[in-house]
Scaffold this active site. Structure first.
Site, PDB file in Angstrom:
ATOM      1  N   ARG A 169      33.580  44.627 -83.230  1.00  0.00           N
ATOM      2  CA  ARG A 169      33.070  45.978 -83.477  1.00  0.00           C
ATOM      3  C   ARG A 169      31.775  46.199 -82.699  1.00  0.00           C
ATOM      4  O   ARG A 169      30.750  45.606 -83.006  1.00  0.00           O
ATOM      5  CB  ARG A 169      32.822  46.202 -84.972  1.00  0.00           C
ATOM      6  CG  ARG A 169      32.270  47.591 -85.276  1.00  0.00           C
ATOM      7  CD  ARG A 169      32.425  47.994 -86.730  1.00  0.00           C
ATOM      8  NE  ARG A 169      31.577  47.260 -87.640  1.00  0.00           N
ATOM      9  CZ  ARG A 169      31.378  47.592 -88.922  1.00  0.00           C
ATOM     10  NH1 ARG A 169      32.000  48.655 -89.429  1.00  0.00           N
ATOM     11  NH2 ARG A 169      30.611  46.857 -89.699  1.00  0.00           N
ATOM     12  N   ASP A 453      25.073  45.896 -95.765  1.00  0.00           N
ATOM     13  CA  ASP A 453      24.826  46.104 -94.342  1.00  0.00           C
ATOM     14  C   ASP A 453      24.141  47.446 -94.158  1.00  0.00           C
ATOM     15  O   ASP A 453      23.680  48.055 -95.129  1.00  0.00           O
ATOM     16  CB  ASP A 453      26.113  45.956 -93.521  1.00  0.00           C
ATOM     17  CG  ASP A 453      27.133  47.062 -93.779  1.00  0.00           C
ATOM     18  OD1 ASP A 453      26.801  48.055 -94.472  1.00  0.00           O
ATOM     19  OD2 ASP A 453      28.265  46.945 -93.286  1.00  0.00           O
TER      20      ASP A 453
END
Length: 540
Positions: A169, A453
Site C-alpha cells: 500500500r 494507525d
C-alpha cells in the site's frame, strides 16, 4: 547520459542511510522522475476537484450515484480480469508496516496476504520510506532476518511452507515526499512508493510466481482510479512485462468513493483485484464531507459506530454486491485487537468479539478480512474456513437481495447512540498518544489494547471538531467547547507526564502532539488531513 540515469533535476535531500544505494539507484530515480512528470499534473487537477466536490457537498448536504456513469452501472456484461493464482484465496490478510521485524512476522503469520503498508500504518520518515523498500527486496531474495536488541530474540523466514502474498500500500495522492524533488517540486509520496517498489520487484515477483500487487488508499473518485490505471499501463510498458500483471485492490474508505464502486472497478478492470471496506477512514470521510450538514450528520463515539449500524451495513453489503457482480474480491475490515500476555479474560472477551465480527463478514459474502496481529489469524481463518470450505472465495454469491439507495449510505441519523463525555475523553487520549508516536516515526501503535494507525487519529480529531462545532451536550451536562477540549488535553498531558516520569516525557514529543491535536481539532478551518501539518513537523 544513459537512458536509465536520473536527471540532474532529481534531488534527494536527506542524510544518507545504510544500503540506500540499493534502493535509490539511477534507474529507480529516473523512473520515479518520469512518473512524476507524466502524472503529477493530473494528480494536482484531481486534488483541486476534491475541493470543488467538497464545496458542493457543503452546499447540498447530500450525495448521489453519478448520472454521467449510469451506463457503466447498467451494463451487466463487463467483469474485472480473473484473479491471478496468488490472489485467488484471500480469506485472511494481516496488515502492518514494513519494518524488518514486521516483515518477517507477517510473511510467517499464516495469513494468505500481507498488506505491506507505506501508508497509515507507517510514519513517513525517510528511513521508513527507503528502508521499508529495502526490507521487501531482502524478503523476496530471502536475505532477511532480525534480532530484537531488547530481548535478543531472533526472527527469520520459515524455510518451508507458503509465505503470505504481499500486497503493498503506497501513500495516498494528497501527501508529497519532501525528501525527493524533481524539477524543484516535491514528488507525490504515492509515486515514490509505487515507483521504487515496482521497478525493483515487478520482474522478481513474476519469477516467484506472484506479481506486483497494490492496495490503493484514500481514493475519492473513479477519475483517481483512472489515473492509477494509467500509471500501471505506463509502468508495465516501461519494464517490459505484460499488461494486466499489476493488480490493485481499492480501499473504499471515503464516502464519495462509496457512490462510485462500480465505476472504480471499471476504470481498473484490467488491473482490478477487489475492493476493501475500511472503517475509521470511512467515518472520518463522512465527518469531513458533511461537517456543515447539521445535527443529522453528528456521529456518536467511534466505538459505538459498529459495522452493523444501518448506514455501515448499507455500505458493506453494497460493496459485496458490487464486487461479486463484477468478479472481484470483497475484503472486509480490520480486527485491531492486540492480545495481552497478562490478561487472559480480556483476551477471551476480545477474541469472541473478533470471531463474531469475522463470522458476520463471511456470512455476508466477503471473501476475506483483515487482522492486525498474528494471534488473530487462526480466529479469522476459522470463520472463513467454515463458510468457504475448500473454495478460494465466494464470488458466486451475487447478493442480488441487496438494494441500497443513495440515501441509505448517509443515513447517519439512524443511529440511536449519542456522543458521550467518555467518548471525548477517549478521542483526546488516543489522539495525543498516537500523534506522539507518529512524530517519533511509528505509524502502527498499540493503544489501550488496540492497534491504531493514522485513521485513528483522523477520526479522533474529527469527532472533537464535529462535536464542538455542533454544540453537543454530553450526558453529564457539559457542553463540547474548545475550553473543555483544552482542559481534558491538559489533564491528560499531566497524567502522561506523571506516568512516564520527567526524563521519558522530555525525551518524547508529548507537548508537540498535544499542541498539534488541539490545532487540528479546534481550528475553524478544518485541515483535510492531519498528516499534512504533522508531516512538516516529522523529523527524519
Amino acid at each position: 547520459m544513459s537512458a536509465s540515469a536520473p536527471s540532474p533535476a532529481v534531488v534527494v535531500d536527506a542524510e544518507p542511510l545504510p544500503r540506500q544505494d540499493e534502493v535509490l539507484t539511477d534507474a529507480a530515480l529516473a523512473f520515479v522522475a518520469e512518473l512524476h512528470r507524466r502524472f503529477t499534473p493530473r494528480r494536482d487537477e484531481l486534488l483541486a476537484r476534491r475541493a470543488e466536490r467538497r464545496a458542493e457537498i457543503a452546499r447540498t448536504s447530500t450525495l448521489d450515484f453519478l448520472p454521467e456513469t449510469a451506463a457503466i452501472r447498467a451494463d451487466d456484461s463487463w467483469r474485472v480480469a480473473p484473479a491471478p493464482r496468488a490472489l485467488d484465496d484471500r480469506r485472511v490478510e494481516i496488515t502492518g508496516p514494513t519494518d524488518r521485524k514486521m516483515t518477517v512476522n507477517a510473511l510467517n503469520s499464516g495469513a494468505r496476504v500481507w498488506l505491506a503498508d507505506f501508508e497509515d500504518a507507517s510514519s513517513p520518515t525517510w528511513e521508513n520510506v527507503v528502508l521499508g523498500q529495502l526490507n521487501l527486496i531482502d524478503a523476496y531474495t530471502r536475505n532477511i532476518d532480525f534480532t530484537d536488541p531488547g530481548s535478543g530474540k531472533s526472527y527469520a523466514l520459515r524455510p518451508d511452507g507458503e509465505l503470505a502474498t504481499v500486497v503493498m500500500r503506497p501513500r495516498g495522492w494528497h501527501l508529497n515526499e519532501r525528501h525527493l524533488q524533481v524539477d524543484g517540486q516535491r514528488v507525490p509520496g504515492a509515486l515514490v512508493d509505487f515507483g521504487l517498489y515496482f521497478l525493483h520487484n515487478a520482474q522478481r515477483l513474476l519469477d516467484l510466481g506472484k506479481g506486483p500487487y497494490f492496495y490503493l488508499p484514500k481514493t475519492e473518485s473513479h477519475l483517481e482510479a483512472r489515473l492509477w490505471n494509467d500509471v500501471f499501463v505506463f509502468a508495465q510498458d516501461h519494464v517490459g512485462i505484460p499488461q494486466g500483471t499489476v493488480r490493485a485492490t481499492v480501499l473504499i474508505e471515503t464516502i464519495t468513493a462509496a457512490y462510485e464502486m462500480e465505476e472504480i472497478l471499471y476504470e481498473l478492470r484490467d488491473h482490478a483485484s477487489g475492493l476493501n471496506a475500511g472503517r475509521w477512514d470511512y467515518l472520518f470521510s463522512i465527518v469531513k464531507n458533511f461537517r456543515d450538514g447539521g445535527p443529522r450528520f453528528v456521529l456518536p463515539d467511534r466505538n459505538a459506530v459498529t459495522m452493523t449500524a444501518p448506514f455501515m451495513r448499507a455500505y458493506t453489503e453494497l460493496l459485496v454486491r458490487t464486487c461479486h457482480k463484477r468478479g472481484a474480491h470483497a475484503i472486509g475490515g480490520m480486527a485491531a485487537f492486540i492480545p495481552s500476555r497478562r490478561d487472559p479474560e480480556a483476551n477471551r472477551v476480545a477474541f469472541e468479539k473478533v470471531r463474531a465480527d469475522k463470522d458476520r463478514e463471511a456470512n455476508d459474502g466477503f471473501d476475506g478480512s483483515w487482522v492486525a496481529h498474528p494471534d488473530l489469524v487462526p480466529i479469522a481463518m476459522e470463520s472463513f474456513d467454515r463458510v468457504l470450505g475448500d473454495r478460494p472465495h465466494q464470488k458466486d454469491r451475487l447478493r442480488e437481495d441487496v438494494a441500497v439507495k443513495a440515501a441509505d449510505l448517509i443515513a447517519v441519523d439512524s443511529l440511536d447512540a449519542r456522543p458521550t463525555y467518555a467518548g471525548l475523553l477517549n478521542a483526546v487520549q488516543v489522539g495525543i498518544r498516537y500523534i506522539e508516536a507518529w512524530l517519533r516515526g511509528l505509524g502502527a501503535v498499540a493503544i489501550f489494547n488496540l492497534m491504531e494507525d493514522a485513521a485513528t487519529a483522523e477520526i479522533s480529531r474529527s469527532q472533537i471538531w464535529q462535536w464542538i462545532n455542533a454544540g453537543v451536550e454530553f450526558e453529564n451536562g457539559e457542553k463540547a467547547t474548545p475550553e473543555l477540549a483544552r482542559r481534558i488535553a491538559a489533564e491528560e498531558l499531566r497524567s502522561i507526564r506523571a506516568g512516564t516520569g520527567e526524563d521519558a516525557f522530555a525525551a518524547g514529543h508529548w507537548q508537540q502532539a498535544h499542541d498539534l491535536l488541539l490545532k487540528v481539532a479546534l481550528d475553524e478551518d478544518y485541515a483535510d488531513f492531519l498528516t499534512l501539518p504533522a508531516y512538516e513537523q516529522l523529523t527524519g
